[in-house]
Design a protein around this motif. Structure first.
Motif: not given
Length: 112
Positions: A13-14, A19-21, A30-31, A85-86
């Motif tokens: 999800v994150l 990928d979008e932001t 994430l890393s 996540f929201a």
């Protein structure tokens, strides 16, 4: 559903939101949290997965997995992670979890 499967779902999800932001703070998290960098069960920074496991104390089912994920993400106290996540609601989460669990995936051989 086991802990690692829940962890991977949160990561997916994150990562989709990143990928979008391309939010740099989210990217840093994430890393460290990447569960796919190594072949074993864990994260790129082992402390991240260890803390996740310590935070998840109740049994995980598909039905309660979203609520557990929300509580875990909130416990991180990271605005970028929480905002990312929201981007998913419970209905979409449940559909994605069922799809994820129906296919081959890392950690599927672990006990629930």
């Amino acid at each position: 559903m086991n802990q690692f499967e829940l962890y991977c779902m949160i990561f997916y999800v994150l990562d989709a939101e990143w990928d979008e932001t391309h939010n740099s703070e989210l990217g840093e998290f994430l890393s460290s949290a990447n569960p796919f960098l190594f072949t074993d069960i864990g994260s790129a920074n082992p402390t991240v997965y260890l803390r996740f496991c310590e935070a998840i104390t109740s049994p995980i089912t598909i039905e309660n997995s979203y609520g557990i994920a929300v509580k875990y993400v909130a416990s991180l106290e990271n605005a970028a992670v929480s905002k990312a996540f929201a981007s998913i609601d419970e209905t979409e989460w449940l559909a994605c979890v069922k799809d994820y669990l129906s296919g081959e995936h890392k950690g599927s051989d672990l006990p629930d």
